[in-house]
Motif scaffolding. Structure first.
Motif, PDB file in Angstrom:
ATOM      1  N   SER A 142       1.897   5.696  -1.038  1.00  0.00           N
ATOM      2  CA  SER A 142       1.927   6.873  -1.911  1.00  0.00           C
ATOM      3  C   SER A 142       3.370   7.332  -2.033  1.00  0.00           C
ATOM      4  O   SER A 142       3.956   7.804  -1.052  1.00  0.00           O
ATOM      5  CB  SER A 142       1.067   8.008  -1.340  1.00  0.00           C
ATOM      6  OG  SER A 142       1.277   9.203  -2.095  1.00  0.00           O
ATOM      7  N   PRO A 143       3.974   7.209  -3.217  1.00  0.00           N
ATOM      8  CA  PRO A 143       5.368   7.646  -3.388  1.00  0.00           C
ATOM      9  C   PRO A 143       5.561   9.132  -3.106  1.00  0.00           C
ATOM     10  O   PRO A 143       6.664   9.570  -2.780  1.00  0.00           O
ATOM     11  CB  PRO A 143       5.650   7.336  -4.858  1.00  0.00           C
ATOM     12  CG  PRO A 143       4.640   6.304  -5.244  1.00  0.00           C
ATOM     13  CD  PRO A 143       3.423   6.612  -4.439  1.00  0.00           C
ATOM     14  N   THR A 144       4.472   9.906  -3.196  1.00  0.00           N
ATOM     15  CA  THR A 144       4.565  11.349  -2.962  1.00  0.00           C
ATOM     16  C   THR A 144       3.979  11.760  -1.609  1.00  0.00           C
ATOM     17  O   THR A 144       3.795  12.951  -1.350  1.00  0.00           O
ATOM     18  CB  THR A 144       3.839  12.110  -4.084  1.00  0.00           C
ATOM     19  OG1 THR A 144       2.468  11.675  -4.125  1.00  0.00           O
ATOM     20  CG2 THR A 144       4.498  11.852  -5.433  1.00  0.00           C
ATOM     21  N   ASN A 145       3.675  10.785  -0.765  1.00  0.00           N
ATOM     22  CA  ASN A 145       3.137  11.051   0.584  1.00  0.00           C
ATOM     23  C   ASN A 145       1.791  11.774   0.546  1.00  0.00           C
ATOM     24  O   ASN A 145       1.432  12.494   1.486  1.00  0.00           O
ATOM     25  CB  ASN A 145       4.140  11.859   1.419  1.00  0.00           C
ATOM     26  CG  ASN A 145       5.431  11.111   1.655  1.00  0.00           C
ATOM     27  OD1 ASN A 145       5.418   9.912   1.906  1.00  0.00           O
ATOM     28  ND2 ASN A 145       6.554  11.803   1.548  1.00  0.00           N
ATOM     29  N   ASP A 146       1.048  11.556  -0.536  1.00  0.00           N
ATOM     30  CA  ASP A 146      -0.233  12.227  -0.708  1.00  0.00           C
ATOM     31  C   ASP A 146      -1.350  11.367  -0.116  1.00  0.00           C
ATOM     32  O   ASP A 146      -2.189  10.805  -0.827  1.00  0.00           O
ATOM     33  CB  ASP A 146      -0.487  12.507  -2.188  1.00  0.00           C
ATOM     34  CG  ASP A 146      -1.739  13.338  -2.413  1.00  0.00           C
ATOM     35  OD1 ASP A 146      -2.161  14.016  -1.457  1.00  0.00           O
ATOM     36  OD2 ASP A 146      -2.303  13.279  -3.523  1.00  0.00           O
ATOM     37  N   GLU A 152      14.607  15.999  -2.319  1.00  0.00           N
ATOM     38  CA  GLU A 152      13.793  14.984  -2.990  1.00  0.00           C
ATOM     39  C   GLU A 152      12.659  14.503  -2.090  1.00  0.00           C
ATOM     40  O   GLU A 152      12.787  14.467  -0.862  1.00  0.00           O
ATOM     41  CB  GLU A 152      14.666  13.785  -3.374  1.00  0.00           C
ATOM     42  CG  GLU A 152      15.731  14.088  -4.410  1.00  0.00           C
ATOM     43  CD  GLU A 152      15.167  14.203  -5.813  1.00  0.00           C
ATOM     44  OE1 GLU A 152      13.943  14.028  -5.984  1.00  0.00           O
ATOM     45  OE2 GLU A 152      15.962  14.470  -6.738  1.00  0.00           O
ATOM     46  N   VAL A 153      11.562  14.106  -2.722  1.00  0.00           N
ATOM     47  CA  VAL A 153      10.458  13.493  -1.986  1.00  0.00           C
ATOM     48  C   VAL A 153      10.812  12.048  -1.677  1.00  0.00           C
ATOM     49  O   VAL A 153      11.214  11.294  -2.574  1.00  0.00           O
ATOM     50  CB  VAL A 153       9.152  13.546  -2.805  1.00  0.00           C
ATOM     51  CG1 VAL A 153       8.035  12.807  -2.075  1.00  0.00           C
ATOM     52  CG2 VAL A 153       8.747  14.984  -3.082  1.00  0.00           C
ATOM     53  N   ARG A 154      10.696  11.669  -0.432  1.00  0.00           N
ATOM     54  CA  ARG A 154      10.901  10.277  -0.022  1.00  0.00           C
ATOM     55  C   ARG A 154       9.704   9.834   0.799  1.00  0.00           C
ATOM     56  O   ARG A 154       9.180  10.601   1.603  1.00  0.00           O
ATOM     57  CB  ARG A 154      12.197  10.139   0.785  1.00  0.00           C
ATOM     58  CG  ARG A 154      13.454  10.343  -0.041  1.00  0.00           C
ATOM     59  CD  ARG A 154      14.709  10.298   0.813  1.00  0.00           C
ATOM     60  NE  ARG A 154      15.908  10.301  -0.003  1.00  0.00           N
ATOM     61  CZ  ARG A 154      16.479  11.394  -0.510  1.00  0.00           C
ATOM     62  NH1 ARG A 154      15.955  12.585  -0.268  1.00  0.00           N
ATOM     63  NH2 ARG A 154      17.571  11.300  -1.252  1.00  0.00           N
ATOM     64  N   ARG A 155       9.301   8.596   0.589  1.00  0.00           N
ATOM     65  CA  ARG A 155       8.116   8.113   1.289  1.00  0.00           C
ATOM     66  C   ARG A 155       8.419   7.921   2.776  1.00  0.00           C
ATOM     67  O   ARG A 155       9.340   7.198   3.153  1.00  0.00           O
ATOM     68  CB  ARG A 155       7.642   6.788   0.691  1.00  0.00           C
ATOM     69  CG  ARG A 155       6.332   6.327   1.316  1.00  0.00           C
ATOM     70  CD  ARG A 155       5.910   4.956   0.850  1.00  0.00           C
ATOM     71  NE  ARG A 155       4.742   4.530   1.607  1.00  0.00           N
ATOM     72  CZ  ARG A 155       4.544   3.302   2.059  1.00  0.00           C
ATOM     73  NH1 ARG A 155       5.439   2.361   1.815  1.00  0.00           N
ATOM     74  NH2 ARG A 155       3.458   3.003   2.730  1.00  0.00           N
TER      75      ARG A 155
END
Length: 328
Positions: free
Chosen positions: A138-142, A175-178
């Motif tokens: 999940s690129p957004t850690n969801d 920024e969101v990082r996996r």
């Protein structure tokens, strides 16, 4: 117990603990010391004669070489009464990714449901970043986080080592990082404070890892009692009572630290102290882990077979990839 012929990838061991082929099992992902085996210096600056154990790595593939050892780690494939499998890993050290690629694929382990940490040293936690490799992408850690059980001391140390794994909210503009998604759960350093991970009850076993440091082992299993103690130099009396035949009851299997073949060490058991501990604790079976290149799988297991017959306690060196079917 264990075939002394050349290792076949992922050998099973039957020591009276076997259950059905689809039942629970213990898989030894790593059985070596912090620096692992082979020792790099034995290959970079060979002695004369060269180290027999380490030079095997140049001619025998790791999956067929019981003297090739990654950091100590145990995978518990726990099959509950409803037939559902949960996968619990004890420690994720520096060699975690290699262990996943080699042994998860071979033994068809699809995921990790829970992580249990013995302590926060490098050989137990530096693979935490790579836990994302066995989580849904999940690129957004969801994604649902993986539960991880550890002491407050270990939590504080890991928060310094891996702040981005502990951080709950992004800072403004960040920024969101996996990264691996982990659900941190604090446990107590006491055998009176058990906890449950993925349906399996664990009893913490505090032991001394040097006189200035408390490390945890774990007791688990209702039908077969197993104790896993990977880093120990001395057993406090309360802990030894919990796992001793003359104390709270005999273990079916003790998995125990054993660094060197001879002498002693300030923060680990070596073979002489490990064997003395086995005579005091008196499990039905024991498997030794945490070895350096000082111990040769075939040669030293021959010695241990003789010791086992003499003392009435079956003990052998474990090896990476070893699978022990067991009724938990």
């Amino acid at each position: 117990m264990e075939n002394q012929k050349p290792l076949q990838n992922g050998n099973n061991v039957d020591g009276g603990l076997l259950t059905g082929v689809d039942g629970s099992a213990l898989i030894f992902l790593g059985t070596g010391c912090s620096s692992a085996v082979p020792n790099a210096m034995c290959l970079l600056q060979p002695s004369d004669p060269p180290c027999h154990v380490c030079t095997q790595s140049l001619s025998i593939p790791p999956e067929h070489n019981p003297n090739y050892r990654c950091n100590t780690s145990l995978l518990i494939d726990y099959c509950s009464t409803n037939g559902i499998h949960n996968y619990i890993i004890i420690d994720v050290g520096k060699t975690f990714k290699e262990q996943v690629l080699r042994w998860f694929t071979f033994h068809k382990i699809p995921r990790i449901d829970s992580i249990v940490l013995t302590h926060e040293h490098a050989d137990a936690v530096l693979g935490l970043d790579d836990v994302r490799l066995v989580q849904p992408h999940s690129p957004t850690n969801d994604i649902d986080p993986t539960a991880i059980y550890l002491t407050q001391y270990a939590m504080d140390s890991i928060a310094t080592k891996f702040p981005y794994l502990v951080q709950k909210k992004l800072r403004e503009g960040q920024e969101v990082r996996r990264v691996a998604q982990l659900d941190w759960k604090i446990i107590e350093e006491s055998s009176d404070k058990p906890f449950v991970a993925s349906g399996l009850k664990f009893v913490p076993l505090p032991v001394m890892h040097g006189e200035d440091y408390i490390c945890l082992g774990f007791l688990f299993g209702e039908k077969s009692k197993v104790a896993y103690i990977s880093d120990v130099s001395r057993f406090p009396s309360n802990t030894e009572y919990v796992i001793s035949k003359n104390g709270a009851g005999q273990l079916d299997l003790l998995i125990l630290d054993c660094l060197y073949k001879k002498g002693s060490h300030n923060v680990h058991l070596c073979l002489p102290q490990a064997l003395e501990a086995l005579k005091r604790i008196c499990p039905k079976r024991a498997l030794l882990i945490g070895m350096t290149h000082d111990l040769d799988h075939h040669k030293d297991n021959e010695f241990l077979m003789e010791w086992s017959q003499r003392e009435g306690i079956h003990v052998q060196l474990a090896h990476d990839g070893l699978k022990v079917p067991i009724d938990l």
